[in-house]
Write an enzyme that holds these catalytic residues in place. Structure first.
Site, PDB file in Angstrom:
ATOM      1  N   PRO A 152       0.800  -1.229   0.000  1.00 23.14           N
ATOM      2  CA  PRO A 152       0.000   0.000   0.000  1.00 23.14           C
ATOM      3  C   PRO A 152       0.830   1.274   0.000  1.00 23.14           C
ATOM      4  O   PRO A 152       1.865   1.366   0.667  1.00 23.14           O
ATOM      5  CB  PRO A 152      -0.821  -0.108   1.291  1.00 23.14           C
ATOM      6  N   ASN A 153       0.325   2.226  -0.767  1.00 20.83           N
ATOM      7  CA  ASN A 153       0.859   3.590  -0.869  1.00 20.83           C
ATOM      8  C   ASN A 153       2.145   3.712  -1.676  1.00 20.83           C
ATOM      9  O   ASN A 153       2.598   4.826  -1.948  1.00 20.83           O
ATOM     10  CB  ASN A 153       1.047   4.220   0.526  1.00 20.83           C
ATOM     11  N   ARG A 194       5.403  12.558  -2.574  1.00 23.40           N
ATOM     12  CA  ARG A 194       5.515  13.166  -1.239  1.00 23.40           C
ATOM     13  C   ARG A 194       6.637  12.479  -0.474  1.00 23.40           C
ATOM     14  O   ARG A 194       7.097  11.420  -0.872  1.00 23.40           O
ATOM     15  CB  ARG A 194       4.193  12.995  -0.468  1.00 23.40           C
ATOM     16  N   TYR A 215      11.578   8.630   1.120  1.00 19.10           N
ATOM     17  CA  TYR A 215      11.452   7.591   0.084  1.00 19.10           C
ATOM     18  C   TYR A 215      12.130   7.935  -1.238  1.00 19.10           C
ATOM     19  O   TYR A 215      12.084   7.140  -2.165  1.00 19.10           O
ATOM     20  CB  TYR A 215       9.968   7.286  -0.153  1.00 19.10           C
ATOM     21  N   ASN A 262       8.049  -5.780  -0.945  1.00 21.02           N
ATOM     22  CA  ASN A 262       7.973  -4.596  -0.091  1.00 21.02           C
ATOM     23  C   ASN A 262       6.503  -4.468   0.272  1.00 21.02           C
ATOM     24  O   ASN A 262       5.699  -3.944  -0.507  1.00 21.02           O
ATOM     25  CB  ASN A 262       8.459  -3.341  -0.800  1.00 21.02           C
ATOM     26  N   ALA A 307       3.231  -0.816   4.757  1.00 24.56           N
ATOM     27  CA  ALA A 307       2.815  -0.850   6.167  1.00 24.56           C
ATOM     28  C   ALA A 307       2.305  -2.228   6.583  1.00 24.56           C
ATOM     29  O   ALA A 307       2.329  -2.569   7.781  1.00 24.56           O
ATOM     30  CB  ALA A 307       1.748   0.212   6.413  1.00 24.56           C
ATOM     31  N   GLU A 356      12.856  -9.703   1.440  1.00 20.89           N
ATOM     32  CA  GLU A 356      12.099  -8.518   1.877  1.00 20.89           C
ATOM     33  C   GLU A 356      12.911  -7.270   1.560  1.00 20.89           C
ATOM     34  O   GLU A 356      14.127  -7.241   1.785  1.00 20.89           O
ATOM     35  CB  GLU A 356      11.866  -8.624   3.396  1.00 20.89           C
ATOM     36  N   HIS A 403      12.870  -2.809   1.697  1.00 24.19           N
ATOM     37  CA  HIS A 403      12.266  -1.525   2.077  1.00 24.19           C
ATOM     38  C   HIS A 403      13.158  -0.410   1.563  1.00 24.19           C
ATOM     39  O   HIS A 403      14.389  -0.505   1.628  1.00 24.19           O
ATOM     40  CB  HIS A 403      12.131  -1.390   3.598  1.00 24.19           C
ATOM     41  N   ARG A 419      13.586   4.355  12.168  1.00 21.36           N
ATOM     42  CA  ARG A 419      12.315   5.076  12.189  1.00 21.36           C
ATOM     43  C   ARG A 419      11.530   4.748  13.467  1.00 21.36           C
ATOM     44  O   ARG A 419      12.093   4.293  14.445  1.00 21.36           O
ATOM     45  CB  ARG A 419      11.552   4.755  10.904  1.00 21.36           C
TER      46      ARG A 419
HETATM   47  O1  CA2 Z   1      10.578   1.931   3.485  1.00 24.23           O
HETATM   48  C1  CA2 Z   1       9.728   1.237   2.928  1.00 24.23           C
HETATM   49  O2  CA2 Z   1       9.876   0.777   1.791  1.00 24.23           O
HETATM   50  C2  CA2 Z   1       8.392   0.980   3.625  1.00 24.23           C
HETATM   51  O3  CA2 Z   1       7.965  -0.338   3.299  1.00 24.23           O
HETATM   52  C3  CA2 Z   1       7.424   2.006   3.073  1.00 24.23           C
HETATM   53  C4  CA2 Z   1       6.057   1.963   3.751  1.00 24.23           C
HETATM   54  C5  CA2 Z   1       6.204   2.029   5.269  1.00 24.23           C
HETATM   55  O4  CA2 Z   1       4.926   1.866   5.877  1.00 24.23           O
HETATM   56  C6  CA2 Z   1       7.151   0.943   5.784  1.00 24.23           C
HETATM   57  O5  CA2 Z   1       7.273   1.094   7.181  1.00 24.23           O
HETATM   58  C7  CA2 Z   1       8.509   1.075   5.141  1.00 24.23           C
HETATM   59  C8  CA2 Z   1       5.204   3.161   3.311  1.00 24.23           C
HETATM   60  C9  CA2 Z   1       5.095   3.372   1.841  1.00 24.23           C
HETATM   61  C10 CA2 Z   1       4.440   4.708   1.604  1.00 24.23           C
HETATM   62  O6  CA2 Z   1       5.052   5.301   0.500  1.00 24.23           O
HETATM   63  C11 CA2 Z   1       4.753   6.615   0.232  1.00 24.23           C
HETATM   64  C12 CA2 Z   1       5.543   7.223  -0.707  1.00 24.23           C
HETATM   65  C13 CA2 Z   1       5.328   8.538  -1.024  1.00 24.23           C
HETATM   66  C14 CA2 Z   1       4.302   9.250  -0.421  1.00 24.23           C
HETATM   67  C15 CA2 Z   1       3.510   8.617   0.505  1.00 24.23           C
HETATM   68  C16 CA2 Z   1       3.722   7.290   0.828  1.00 24.23           C
END
Ligand code: CA2
Length: 152
Positions: free
Chosen positions: A13-14, A21, A26, A77, A80, A101, A103, A110
């Site tokens: 997700p996301n 953003r 990221y 990946n 969340a 896995e 990330h 974090r």
């Molecule tokens: O660091 C990673 O790849 C994560 O899997 C990213 C997840 C986070 O919940 C994990 O703890 C770590 C979140 C992805 C959200 O990505 C966004 C990117 C740009 C704007 C908003 C969200």
């Protein structure tokens, strides 16, 4: 020509929001950029790549279930869901394929709630904190795992 090993690379997700953003966390690349990077590396390694993203836990579970007999390894990946999803963990356990896995961010630098990963309990290894380059490293890791499995 020999059939190439096949890798399923799933994004949770996301991750479709990448590049829009939170670039300080990221990076600035979009998910399409990450896919393009992965396609170059997969081709270099002689891997067939199935690259997908979903915001839905059940869809990710279904794709993992369907990987049996279709793919030789999974890169995940889970976003969340990494920190919450026993359903994804159970699907990974059932499919019995090597899992790497990945990330983008270093989840251990974090918030404490990101320090636990259900996926890690089944993964062969974890790559985090290297941004999109982590996906390249994950492809290299699964390539070695697939080669090692093919040895008599
Ligand atoms: O660091 C990673 O790849 C994560 O899997 C990213 C997840 C986070 O919940 C994990 O703890 C770590 C979140 C992805 C959200 O990505 C966004 C990117 C740009 C704007 C908003 C969200």
């Amino acid at each position: 020509m020999a059939i190439q090993p096949s890798v399923l690379l799933l994004n949770g997700p996301n991750l479709n929001m990448l590049g829009t953003r939170e670039p300080h966390v990221y990076g600035r690349e979009t998910l399409d950029d990450v896919e393009a990077l992965c396609r170059v590396e997969a081709s270099r390694l002689g891997l067939d790549l199935d690259f997908r993203q979903s915001n839905h836990e059940g869809e990710l579970v279904t794709w993992i279930q369907e990987a049996r007999g279709e793919h030789d390894a999974i890169i995940l990946n889970a976003g969340a869901y990494t920190h919450t999803s026993i359903a994804i963990l159970d699907a990974l356990a059932a499919v019995d394929l090597p899992v790497v896995e990945v990330h983008l961010s270093n989840i251990f630098r974090r918030e404490p709630f990101r320090h636990h990963s259900y996926v890690s309990t089944i993964a062969k290894g974890v790559i985090c904190g290297f941004g999109s380059h982590g996906y390249v490293l994950a492809l290299q890791a699964v390539s070695r795992l697939i080669d090692a499995q093919a040895q008599p």
